[in-house]
Design a protein around this motif. Structure first.
Motif: not given
Length: 136
Positions: A51-53, A79-80, A102-104, A134-135
């Protein structure tokens, strides 16, 4: 000393001189080329929430050669992961940067991604790595 020994000695000396001249010439040619280096090749984002982006890191790139360094392309393994970099040549002794984002979103798990940097400063790519977890 026999003529055969003198001839052998002279040939040996001639080979050593030729090798030294070739080696010095190769070093001088290498000094006239760009050379890419990165003091840090890996960055660990640690654990962060989905959620932090997106998260970003800036890798410093230095030209330790004697000619302008031109980064021709930067490719990510996924692609992420989005790399961005300046298209301007980096002068000898100067630095540039590559920003990796990096997009989580939808990726709640540990990750390791690579970024391949192609330039005139190295045969093959310079490989940078980002990792983290990532959590929810």
């Amino acid at each position: 000393m026999s003529m055969k020994k003198i001839t052998t000695l002279m040939l040996s000396l001639l080979c050593m001189v030729a090798f030294t001249i070739t080696e010095v010439s190769a070093q001088q040619t290498d000094n006239k080329k760009a050379k890419i280096e990165a003091p840090v090749l890996e960055h660990n984002f640690g654990t962060f929430k989905e959620g932090d982006g997106a998260v970003s890191h800036v890798f410093k790139i230095k030209n330790t050669g004697g000619a302008p360094l031109v980064i021709t392309r930067v490719l990510s393994s996924c692609g992420c992961t989005t790399p961005s970099f300046s298209k301007e040549p980096i002068a000898p002794g100067k630095s540039g940067q590559i920003t990796v984002t990096y997009d989580p979103a939808g990726r709640v798990y540990p990750f390791v991604k690579t970024i391949s940097v192609y330039s005139n400063g190295k045969e093959g790519p310079l490989v940078l790595t980002i990792k983290g977890e990532v959590v929810k």
